[in-house]
Write a protein that holds these residues in place. Sequence first.
Motif, PDB file in Angstrom:
ATOM      1  N   ASN A 103       5.224   0.708   5.697  1.00 42.34           N
ATOM      2  CA  ASN A 103       4.346  -0.180   4.932  1.00 42.34           C
ATOM      3  C   ASN A 103       4.773  -1.648   4.959  1.00 42.34           C
ATOM      4  OD1 ASN A 103       6.573  -0.016   3.280  1.00 42.34           O
ATOM      5  ND2 ASN A 103       5.433   0.383   1.408  1.00 42.34           N
ATOM      6  N   ASN A 104       5.468  -2.044   6.022  1.00 44.09           N
ATOM      7  CA  ASN A 104       5.714  -3.463   6.258  1.00 44.09           C
ATOM      8  C   ASN A 104       4.479  -3.999   6.978  1.00 44.09           C
ATOM      9  OD1 ASN A 104       6.426  -5.982   7.370  1.00 44.09           O
ATOM     10  ND2 ASN A 104       8.565  -5.397   7.585  1.00 44.09           N
ATOM     11  N   PRO A 155       0.826  -1.214   0.000  1.00 44.55           N
ATOM     12  CA  PRO A 155       0.000   0.000   0.000  1.00 44.55           C
ATOM     13  C   PRO A 155       0.855   1.256   0.000  1.00 44.55           C
ATOM     14  CG  PRO A 155       0.045  -0.985   2.181  1.00 44.55           C
ATOM     15  CD  PRO A 155       0.734  -1.955   1.267  1.00 44.55           C
ATOM     16  N   TYR A 156       0.319   2.324  -0.586  1.00 45.62           N
ATOM     17  CA  TYR A 156       0.983   3.617  -0.529  1.00 45.62           C
ATOM     18  C   TYR A 156       0.868   4.164   0.892  1.00 45.62           C
ATOM     19  CZ  TYR A 156       0.918   3.480  -5.630  1.00 45.62           C
ATOM     20  OH  TYR A 156       1.108   3.114  -6.935  1.00 45.62           O
ATOM     21  N   GLU A 157       1.715   5.132   1.203  1.00 44.30           N
ATOM     22  CA  GLU A 157       1.741   5.675   2.562  1.00 44.30           C
ATOM     23  C   GLU A 157       0.390   6.232   2.986  1.00 44.30           C
ATOM     24  OE1 GLU A 157       4.968   8.421   2.652  1.00 44.30           O
ATOM     25  OE2 GLU A 157       6.469   6.900   2.171  1.00 44.30           O
ATOM     26  N   ASN A 158      -0.321   6.865   2.038  1.00 45.57           N
ATOM     27  CA  ASN A 158      -1.605   7.468   2.408  1.00 45.57           C
ATOM     28  C   ASN A 158      -2.721   6.437   2.561  1.00 45.57           C
ATOM     29  OD1 ASN A 158      -2.020   6.787  -0.257  1.00 45.57           O
ATOM     30  ND2 ASN A 158      -2.568   8.837  -0.943  1.00 45.57           N
ATOM     31  N   ALA A 205      -4.164   8.508  15.985  1.00 38.80           N
ATOM     32  CA  ALA A 205      -3.443   7.333  16.485  1.00 38.80           C
ATOM     33  C   ALA A 205      -3.135   6.361  15.351  1.00 38.80           C
ATOM     34  CB  ALA A 205      -4.266   6.645  17.573  1.00 38.80           C
ATOM     35  N   ALA A 206      -4.087   6.184  14.440  1.00 37.22           N
ATOM     36  CA  ALA A 206      -3.873   5.295  13.297  1.00 37.22           C
ATOM     37  C   ALA A 206      -2.763   5.826  12.401  1.00 37.22           C
ATOM     38  CB  ALA A 206      -5.173   5.151  12.498  1.00 37.22           C
ATOM     39  N   LEU A 209      -2.128   3.632   4.491  1.00 36.05           N
ATOM     40  CA  LEU A 209      -1.811   2.877   5.700  1.00 36.05           C
ATOM     41  C   LEU A 209      -2.757   3.198   6.851  1.00 36.05           C
ATOM     42  CD1 LEU A 209       2.098   2.982   5.669  1.00 36.05           C
ATOM     43  CD2 LEU A 209       0.607   1.071   5.079  1.00 36.05           C
ATOM     44  N   GLY A 210      -3.116   4.490   6.995  1.00 35.82           N
ATOM     45  CA  GLY A 210      -4.037   4.870   8.066  1.00 35.82           C
ATOM     46  C   GLY A 210      -5.364   4.121   7.983  1.00 35.82           C
ATOM     47  N   PRO A 211      -6.027   4.149   6.817  1.00 37.73           N
ATOM     48  CA  PRO A 211      -7.265   3.371   6.669  1.00 37.73           C
ATOM     49  C   PRO A 211      -7.063   1.875   6.898  1.00 37.73           C
ATOM     50  CG  PRO A 211      -7.092   4.997   4.925  1.00 37.73           C
ATOM     51  CD  PRO A 211      -5.781   5.023   5.663  1.00 37.73           C
TER      52      PRO A 211
END
Length: 331
Positions: A171-172, A137-140, A161-162, A142-144
Motif C-alpha cells: 500500500n505504498n 487504503p486497506y489491502e482489499n 494481474a491487478a 488496492l486491486g480496485p
Amino acid sequence: MKPEEFDRALEKGMIAPLYLLCGDEPCLVERAVKKLLDRTVDPGFRDFNLNLFYGNECKGEEIFSAAQTLPMFADRRVVLVKKGGELPAAAQEILLPYLQDASPSTCLILQADKVDGRKKFFAEFKKRGEFVEFKKPYENQLGPYVRDEVRAAGKKIDSQAAELLAYLVGNNLQELVSQIEKLCLFCGKKEQIGVEDVKAIVSDTKVESVFEFTDALGSRDTARALRLLTTLLDDGEAPLRILGGVARHYRQLWQVRELLDRKMPNSEIGKAAGINPYFLNKVLQQARNYRVGELLKIFEGMLELDLAFKSGGLEDALFERFVLEACRTKR
C-alpha cells in the motif's frame, strides 16, 4: 467530508472557501490538491492568482494578506499553504479571525500530513471549512485502485494481474503508481494488461524479492529464506521494510488458519479473507504449515525484532535468528 464526496463536489463545480486536506497517504493528498487547483485557477493566470506558502517558514500576516487580495482577471484566488500542520502558534492566532469571515473570492487550502485537532485554529478550520482526510487504503482496496489507475491511463488490466501487482507492491501508493506507469509503458499499444506483464515488470525489483522471501518463510523453506534475506540486506533493503512485508504475510496466514480450524470451505475462505483466487491455493497450503500457537510465537518474535531494530541491534544476525525460529520444523 469523505474523499469521494470531495471528488463529487469538484465535479459539480462546488468550491468552498476553506479546505483542510491531510492524511497519512501523501500521494492522495497531493492528488487532491492538484484536482482542486485545476478546478479553481486557470493555468494561464496562476502567476496572478495563486499564492504558495509553507507553514513552517511563513508568518500569518502573509497568508492573511494574500487571502484578502482580490483575484485578477478571474473569479477566484487560491492560497495554498503546504505543511499547514506546522503553522506556528502566532500565525494560527493571526489567521483565526479570517476563518470566521473568509473571503468568498478566495480558496484557502491547508495541506498537511497531520494536524492537532485539539488546537483552536484547526478545530475552527474543520468547523468552518471542508476537512478531507486521506488514509492509506486497506489491502482489499488496492486491486480496485490499480484498476482505476490503469483505466485512467487508457488501458485495462485483468483482475488477477491487478491483485498480483497490489500484492507485490503493497500500500505504498507512490511506488504503486510508479509501477503502473512502467507497466503501461512496457505494454505499449497493447490495451489489456495480464499477469505475465506484471511479472515481467516487477520480477527484477526489490518488491519481488520481499515477496519471494515471505513466500519462503510461509513454506518453511529455511535455506531459501536465508538466501533471499541475505540478498535483500546486501542490496540495501531496509530491515523494517522487509519486516513489514513479513508481518503482512503472517497476518494473512493466521486469518486463513483460523478459518480452516472453523471448517470453512476453501471456496468461502478466499472471500472471507479477501484473497484473490490467484493466490488462494498457495496461502491455504502455507496456512496448513502452522498452528495458531506457532503463529502467536512468530508474532512475538516479530515484535522483539522490531524493538531490536529500533534500538540499534545487529540487524543481519537478529533477522537470521528469526528466520530459523519461524521455519523450525513442527514438533
